[in-house]
Design an enzyme around this catalytic site. Sequence first.
Site, mmCIF file in Angstrom:
data_model
loop_
_atom_site.group_PDB
_atom_site.id
_atom_site.type_symbol
_atom_site.label_atom_id
_atom_site.label_comp_id
_atom_site.label_asym_id
_atom_site.label_seq_id
_atom_site.Cartn_x
_atom_site.Cartn_y
_atom_site.Cartn_z
ATOM 1 N N ASP A 167 -9.162 -5.338 -5.866
ATOM 2 C CA ASP A 167 -8.766 -4.183 -4.817
ATOM 3 C C ASP A 167 -9.459 -3.111 -5.038
ATOM 4 O O ASP A 167 -9.889 -2.287 -6.111
ATOM 5 C CB ASP A 167 -7.192 -4.008 -4.556
ATOM 6 C CG ASP A 167 -6.319 -3.279 -3.716
ATOM 7 O OD1 ASP A 167 -7.172 -2.322 -3.331
ATOM 8 O OD2 ASP A 167 -5.881 -2.416 -3.538
ATOM 9 N N HIS A 202 -6.889 -6.005 -1.145
ATOM 10 C CA HIS A 202 -5.948 -4.768 -0.949
ATOM 11 C C HIS A 202 -4.663 -5.276 -0.250
ATOM 12 O O HIS A 202 -3.477 -5.058 -0.149
ATOM 13 C CB HIS A 202 -6.617 -3.226 -0.463
ATOM 14 C CG HIS A 202 -5.174 -2.698 -0.625
ATOM 15 N ND1 HIS A 202 -4.619 -1.727 -1.106
ATOM 16 C CD2 HIS A 202 -4.766 -1.936 1.052
ATOM 17 C CE1 HIS A 202 -3.635 -0.680 -0.848
ATOM 18 N NE2 HIS A 202 -3.562 -1.025 0.041
ATOM 19 N N CYS A 254 0.828 -1.393 0.008
ATOM 20 C CA CYS A 254 0.270 -0.501 0.312
ATOM 21 C C CYS A 254 1.067 1.733 0.313
ATOM 22 O O CYS A 254 1.885 1.879 -0.935
ATOM 23 C CB CYS A 254 -1.007 -0.039 1.400
ATOM 24 S SG CYS A 254 -2.077 1.091 1.052
#
Lengths: 419, 419
Positions: free
Chosen positions: A327, A361, A234
């Site tokens: 995601d 994600h 991320c």
Amino acid sequence: AQLTAAPLSALVDEPVHIQVTGLTPFQVVCLQASLKDEKGNLFESQAFYKANEVGEVDLERDASVGGDYVGVHPMGLLWSLKPEKLLTRLAKRDVMNSPFQVQVKVCDPYFPIKNVVPGAPKDSLTLERWYVAPGVTRIQVKEGRLRGALFLPPGEGLFPGVIDLFGSAGGLIEFRASLLASHGFAALALAYWGYDDLPPLLEKVDLEYFEEAVEFLLRHPKVLGPGVGVISVCKGAEVGLSMAVNLKNITATVLINGPNFAIGNLHVYRGQTSLPTPTNIEFTSSNALGFAEFYRTYEQTGDVDSRYCFPIEKAEGHFLFVVGEDDKALNSKAHALQATSQLTRNGKKNWTVLSYPGAGHLIEPPYSPLCCASRIPFVSPNIHWGGEVIPHAAAQEHSWKEIQSFLKKHLILDVTSQL
Amino acid sequence: MFQLIVTPSTALADEPVTIRVTGLPPSQIVTLKATLKDEKENLFQSRAFYKASEAGEVDLEWASALGGDYIGVHPMGLFWSLKPKTAFRRLIKKDVMNSPFYITLDLYDSVSLNDSATIQPKASQMVQRWFSGPGVQRKQIREGRVRGVLFLPPGDGPFPGIIDLFGRIGGVVEFRASLLASRGFVVLALAYFAYEDLPNKLLEVDLEYFEDAANFLLAHPKVQRPGIGVISVSKGAEIGLAMACYLKQVVATVCINGSSVVLDLPLRYKDLVVTPIRLGLERTQVHVSGAARFRYLTDDLWNKLNPQSMLPVEKAQGWILFIVGENDECLDSRGYAERAMQQLQSHGRSRGRMLAYPGAGHLIEPPYSPFCLASWNPGVERPFLWGGDPADHAAAQDHSWGEIQKFFRQHLIPTRSKL
């Protein structure tokens, strides 16, 4: 009836073989798992199995017919654990001194009817799921500006060094670094905001801080050089990519669901700056349960305009992109494609993309329960991370092996190639 | 100066509303937010982000939402995308006669992702959404065994009569009946368990009770003879289909997302007792949100089916309209409706029709009812997953409501009396 599991005590990324014997032929039973995290939050899962003609259930062979997963999934009870309170994420804080204890029970099927008290389980056991292997040591790092924790495997070394970066949750997250150390890496879990005397809020990404971390790791007597690896997710992957582009001695970079451009913060390195990419916050969507999805907010800027992209072709090391195609926080697939196209256009072949349909994600080490939505500091709506339970679990299992091979392949060179 | 124009400010809940904003700076990004508090003070909210035109206008008839709870052109999107602040609450109007739902529409001149105590809307309008029209009467019914609520349009009639059946929610659900009465039908919202002196739990379906209700309705001076209609959803639709098969009083039946076999509970009519198909509760699946998905409870149904458990649709003398949400996660609605249609055709019967809506879920309700992905049901510890995609579901509600009324008028109003 008898419930067995082997091994009872293991690393959290190691599989467990769960079996039941002593049932009547074709008896339908419910297998349940439950765990309380360090804050007392309850996580539970269940699956229904039909015993075979000799009254046995073997999770490595048999298909669950219902519950939190269906089909043959030996580790399903672990990765399908769900929080009692929606939006709670499972994350181990103390990785050294205690495992997660998972209670596994076999009982008669009972259904979530109010005021019906389930009967006693036929049998139960407790699994210990550890985040460190025996002999791994943890060193609190407070040198210069650096704040974090260094995990070292047992023995003299030398061990390939890896910097572990998490994202928008801030603070210091240690569980992945401790697992990497359990697999032979010298892993530095590096905090960069929201921890100790670091800034409470990330204002800019100062690459010289991360350069200090690289140098710190390479200086350590147990760390194999000449370069280090980075594993990052991320926001951490945004930083990881920026490090690979700007700093020396980054040999192998794992980028999990990250952007290939600056988001929200300036990146600075020795007088050079990368401006954060403009965003269209009005492209934020909401899923059916009202959780915010941010993945469209760069579709008119960073996703399509290469002037915002990091000059990835300048990086010397190798890249492994890990992408969850479902995601909902970031348009990860588009970012990986854009970055690797840029590499290809510049004649570079130093990359691999692992793209997982149905994964979200938060791709973590294997058997971590899917957290489909939660909150992060300073962002108000609950964030939908995306992912479907079964494919996400498969992605975690597959990618973890690939990540370790990738890092070992590029960080542990043949002696001959070093001459 | 900004103007937020919402018309009509008072209307029936199934009527559309036009929403326009004028006087904005050209291309200004704005947020439109809708808020409602139900009769138990539960908060429901929705929002969407729009870009004003060059002339500084946003007209939801043609403007495309850029983000928020829906994307694209959806004039009534703010209504059907209303979401409960506390997950899994369903919006159902209890008092359909004396008060409307009040919905506040707010305009903000920026992207407003969250509620803020400090940022006030630039403009606000309130609309009233009523579930009964002027002159509609409501009468509590306690005749013989029959329990329910009767809604009468204003005037002498005669009006086509309809029995309205909901599912395992029990009690009486009045809002659909009151809306149909506002459209010129006499409607009996019929309870069959968990209401007044009816049994608390549904243990069997006694078709003679429903025949009593049909006879009661036909005997009413304001009800058109010789036959009545039935509108039914979920478990109610299985009962409605049984009524169509066995009761000659029923000449037009709408079955929304119901089974065409006798499920779980026995069906009785005079001397006939139909053994139900067992629901394999061990095949309940758990959705990532924790909601229970019941769609697969009847495993391998069509191969193992006892033909006697199939409802004998070929015996129905009247007309049947199957309304199907293809993304129904509670029931394989399409499968059941298709089987019933095949059965009709194989017996040379042509009075069946199916409307199948891609993307629609289980709870197909009157237009603009907020999309509900999953909600609590009495007596069960887990919410039920209903399924559906919000925008597709809203379109199905819109289209089917018109079709349902046309169907009833076509088959319940004798053409000769129109001369």
